[in-house]
Scaffold this motif. Structure first.
Motif, PDB file in Angstrom:
ATOM      1  N   GLU A  84      -2.887  -0.647   5.097  1.00 31.33           N
ATOM      2  CA  GLU A  84      -2.191  -1.919   5.362  1.00 31.33           C
ATOM      3  C   GLU A  84      -3.148  -2.974   5.912  1.00 31.33           C
ATOM      4  N   THR A  85      -3.947  -2.539   6.890  1.00 33.29           N
ATOM      5  CA  THR A  85      -4.891  -3.479   7.502  1.00 33.29           C
ATOM      6  C   THR A  85      -5.879  -4.002   6.465  1.00 33.29           C
ATOM      7  N   ILE A  86      -6.421  -3.103   5.663  1.00 30.46           N
ATOM      8  CA  ILE A  86      -7.383  -3.502   4.628  1.00 30.46           C
ATOM      9  C   ILE A  86      -6.703  -4.434   3.618  1.00 30.46           C
ATOM     10  N   GLY A  87      -5.487  -4.093   3.240  1.00 32.39           N
ATOM     11  CA  GLY A  87      -4.751  -4.939   2.303  1.00 32.39           C
ATOM     12  C   GLY A  87      -4.545  -6.348   2.860  1.00 32.39           C
ATOM     13  N   ARG A  88      -4.147  -6.415   4.115  1.00 34.60           N
ATOM     14  CA  ARG A  88      -3.949  -7.737   4.735  1.00 34.60           C
ATOM     15  C   ARG A  88      -5.260  -8.509   4.833  1.00 34.60           C
ATOM     16  N   GLU A  89      -6.336  -7.801   5.141  1.00 36.52           N
ATOM     17  CA  GLU A  89      -7.644  -8.467   5.193  1.00 36.52           C
ATOM     18  C   GLU A  89      -8.005  -9.050   3.821  1.00 36.52           C
ATOM     19  N   ALA A  90      -7.742  -8.285   2.777  1.00 33.99           N
ATOM     20  CA  ALA A  90      -8.065  -8.765   1.427  1.00 33.99           C
ATOM     21  C   ALA A  90      -7.225  -9.995   1.088  1.00 33.99           C
ATOM     22  N   VAL A  91      -5.960  -9.962   1.456  1.00 35.95           N
ATOM     23  CA  VAL A  91      -5.068 -11.103   1.206  1.00 35.95           C
ATOM     24  C   VAL A  91      -5.621 -12.362   1.875  1.00 35.95           C
ATOM     25  N   GLU A  92      -6.042 -12.204   3.139  1.00 35.85           N
ATOM     26  CA  GLU A  92      -6.538 -13.369   3.883  1.00 35.85           C
ATOM     27  C   GLU A  92      -7.884 -13.850   3.384  1.00 35.85           C
ATOM     28  N   VAL A  96       0.859  -1.180   0.000  1.00 34.50           N
ATOM     29  CA  VAL A  96       0.000   0.000   0.000  1.00 34.50           C
ATOM     30  C   VAL A  96       0.892   1.225   0.000  1.00 34.50           C
ATOM     31  N   ALA A  97       0.354   2.316  -0.509  1.00 36.41           N
ATOM     32  CA  ALA A  97       1.125   3.555  -0.506  1.00 36.41           C
ATOM     33  C   ALA A  97       0.187   4.752  -0.517  1.00 36.41           C
ATOM     34  N   LEU A  98       0.682   5.829   0.038  1.00 34.99           N
ATOM     35  CA  LEU A  98       0.012   7.123   0.012  1.00 34.99           C
ATOM     36  C   LEU A  98       0.995   8.020  -0.728  1.00 34.99           C
ATOM     37  N   GLU A 148      -1.697 -12.984  -2.591  1.00 29.13           N
ATOM     38  CA  GLU A 148      -0.756 -11.969  -2.100  1.00 29.13           C
ATOM     39  C   GLU A 148      -0.760 -10.737  -2.990  1.00 29.13           C
ATOM     40  N   HIS A 149      -1.350 -10.867  -4.182  1.00 32.70           N
ATOM     41  CA  HIS A 149      -1.211  -9.818  -5.193  1.00 32.70           C
ATOM     42  C   HIS A 149      -2.277  -8.740  -5.059  1.00 32.70           C
ATOM     43  N   VAL A 150      -2.112  -7.926  -4.045  1.00 31.99           N
ATOM     44  CA  VAL A 150      -3.028  -6.818  -3.779  1.00 31.99           C
ATOM     45  C   VAL A 150      -2.169  -5.558  -3.621  1.00 31.99           C
ATOM     46  N   VAL A 151      -2.449  -4.551  -4.428  1.00 28.94           N
ATOM     47  CA  VAL A 151      -1.710  -3.289  -4.304  1.00 28.94           C
ATOM     48  C   VAL A 151      -2.726  -2.149  -4.244  1.00 28.94           C
ATOM     49  N   ILE A 152      -2.572  -1.294  -3.250  1.00 23.93           N
ATOM     50  CA  ILE A 152      -3.491  -0.169  -3.045  1.00 23.93           C
ATOM     51  C   ILE A 152      -2.663   1.115  -2.972  1.00 23.93           C
ATOM     52  N   ILE A 202     -12.110  -1.228  -1.989  1.00 28.82           N
ATOM     53  CA  ILE A 202     -12.616   0.135  -2.167  1.00 28.82           C
ATOM     54  C   ILE A 202     -13.715   0.449  -1.141  1.00 28.82           C
ATOM     55  N   GLU A 203     -14.572  -0.528  -0.844  1.00 25.50           N
ATOM     56  CA  GLU A 203     -15.630  -0.273   0.136  1.00 25.50           C
ATOM     57  C   GLU A 203     -15.035   0.004   1.520  1.00 25.50           C
ATOM     58  N   GLU A 204     -14.034  -0.772   1.901  1.00 26.92           N
ATOM     59  CA  GLU A 204     -13.414  -0.572   3.209  1.00 26.92           C
ATOM     60  C   GLU A 204     -12.643   0.740   3.265  1.00 26.92           C
ATOM     61  N   VAL A 205     -11.941   1.073   2.180  1.00 30.32           N
ATOM     62  CA  VAL A 205     -11.222   2.349   2.153  1.00 30.32           C
ATOM     63  C   VAL A 205     -12.190   3.489   2.427  1.00 30.32           C
ATOM     64  N   LYS A 206     -13.344   3.429   1.790  1.00 29.10           N
ATOM     65  CA  LYS A 206     -14.304   4.523   1.947  1.00 29.10           C
ATOM     66  C   LYS A 206     -14.890   4.590   3.351  1.00 29.10           C
ATOM     67  N   LYS A 207     -14.888   3.481   4.058  1.00 30.81           N
ATOM     68  CA  LYS A 207     -15.425   3.478   5.418  1.00 30.81           C
ATOM     69  C   LYS A 207     -14.401   3.899   6.466  1.00 30.81           C
ATOM     70  N   ARG A 208     -13.137   3.508   6.276  1.00 36.56           N
ATOM     71  CA  ARG A 208     -12.213   3.492   7.413  1.00 36.56           C
ATOM     72  C   ARG A 208     -10.951   4.322   7.291  1.00 36.56           C
ATOM     73  N   VAL A 209     -10.529   4.651   6.095  1.00 38.41           N
ATOM     74  CA  VAL A 209      -9.217   5.290   5.980  1.00 38.41           C
ATOM     75  C   VAL A 209      -9.340   6.801   6.177  1.00 38.41           C
ATOM     76  N   PRO A 210      -8.583   7.360   7.116  1.00 38.75           N
ATOM     77  CA  PRO A 210      -8.721   8.792   7.420  1.00 38.75           C
ATOM     78  C   PRO A 210      -8.120   9.673   6.326  1.00 38.75           C
ATOM     79  N   ILE A 211      -8.914   9.829   5.292  1.00 32.64           N
ATOM     80  CA  ILE A 211      -8.575  10.710   4.174  1.00 32.64           C
ATOM     81  C   ILE A 211      -9.804  11.579   3.948  1.00 32.64           C
ATOM     82  N   TRP A 212      -9.558  12.847   3.632  1.00 29.78           N
ATOM     83  CA  TRP A 212     -10.663  13.786   3.446  1.00 29.78           C
ATOM     84  C   TRP A 212     -10.495  14.498   2.120  1.00 29.78           C
ATOM     85  N   LYS A 213     -11.623  14.984   1.621  1.00 30.46           N
ATOM     86  CA  LYS A 213     -11.512  15.761   0.390  1.00 30.46           C
ATOM     87  C   LYS A 213     -12.322  17.046   0.488  1.00 30.46           C
TER      88      LYS A 213
END
Lengths: 145, 81, 145, 81
Positions: free
Chosen positions: C60-68, C3-5, C73-77, C111-122
């Motif tokens: 990272e947490t969302i990425g790991r959840e998706a992997v599991e 994952v990266a910002l 392993e091939h998840v990049v956000i 994408i659904e989890e990102v929209k719920k949980r990641v502290p990003i604002w616009k």
């Protein structure tokens, strides 16, 4: 909406550019790629063939259905035929839409319909030198006769 | 007697050893009649009981009519994507 | 999984390359892009900001959840922050998997989890010169104070 | 008296006119106490009744303890993606 049946490698970047639109908030891309194992057998490559005229026509129909059902003109479907090596892209579907849910649903709709209806066939080439036509209706590869 | 060309693909073309066969058309011929003729031609090679058939690049039913100018194709199980 | 910002434009082609794998039969890409209208107002661009440390951690947490959950392993956000113009990519999610259904499900999950949980604002910048923080919990933009 | 730094973001930072505030911690302070102090500081500016709060970059509940070395953040409604 555009569909194509091509022999050359699929240019995914150009397809993404093609659906780029100021009114789109979401873009989805689906790629089918040749993988190294199928039904437990080591695959070296896949030879795709098609009833070309009808395959184009069916792709067109599916593309138009997606446009109508999901409400976007930005649907592009490209299927490659010929011999493809491991990791090569056999199909690329790209959709952009104002909202993410229909963008994702449309790409899924297209791939599911393609797999049901478009007259394209594949013969897997195995590492052991044998080849088999793939018959998804039997759930495993059809024995070569 | 009028005839129609029947296209074969993939495993069917391989099984029948040809990418098309010409079959004669009786009066008021239908898809089922064409299939029957292909089966006779193919001799020992078996097609499935009800393969998919297209007439003029569109999926057809066994009861659809077939005329001399049509393009008929027998469609093996598709495996695109 | 990665994952990266980032501040710079997202290189989608490189991300697709990153998940390319001989064992993958399907690759899905989801892009969020800046669109020209939101809630009926003409948008000129969006300024994304983040609580950076926590945003990375949640990605990272969302990425790991998706992997599991989906078994690859091939998840990049990658999420971009800063000022984005119309059609710019704010988020890119790419997943490859042996099979298509989990590949598509995984991208949607992310994408659904990102929209719920990641502290990003616009903060949307409108063509009329005004700006508003977007509050999805209110179903429309929150008035600028 | 020990204090803790509370980070503010986006609309909250704008509303309170600062990207962080330091608040004093009473004994056995919890998230709810920290929020209360921020509310007092902010004067007329209203935070929602139960904003999301993170402690050390993880979502926390109102009952979670807060100590001097923690990083507390009040999280406006997220809008990523």
């Amino acid at each position: 909406m555009r569909v194509a049946l091509v022999q050359a490698p699929i240019d995914v970047t150009a397809m993404l550019e093609e659906v780029r639109d100021r009114a789109s908030g979401a873009t989805t891309l689906f790629l089918g790629t040749v993988r190294d194992v199928n039904d437990g057998r080591s695959v070296e490559g896949i030879d795709y063939s098609a009833y070309e005229g009808m395959a184009r026509r069916e792709l067109e129909t599916i593309g138009r259905e997606a446009v109508e059902r999901f409400g976007t003109e930005h649907v592009v479907i490209v299927h490659r035929i010929g011999y493809l090596a491991l990791t090569d892209i056999s199909i690329a579907i790209v959709v952009s839409h104002a909202r993410r849910s229909p963008a994702m649903d449309a790409a899924r709709y297209v791939i599911e319909e393609v797999k049901k209806r478009v007259p394209i066939w594949k013969r897997e080439h195995y590492v052991d030198g044998t080849r088999e036509w793939v018959d998804p209706t039997r759930g495993h590869a059809e024995a070569r006769r | 007697m009028p005839s129609v060309r029947v296209l074969l693909f993939a495993s069917y073309a391989e099984a029948l050893g040809a990418s098309s066969v010409d079959v004669e058309l009786g009066p008021s011929a239908r898809v089922r009649d064409v299939l029957e003729s292909v089966r006779d031609r193919a001799g020992t090679v078996r097609l499935p009981p009800s393969p998919l058939v297209a007439v003029n690049e569109q999926y057809a039913t066994l009861d659809d009519p077939v005329s001399e100018r049509d393009e008929v194709a027998i469609i093996p199980p598709v495996a695109g994507g």
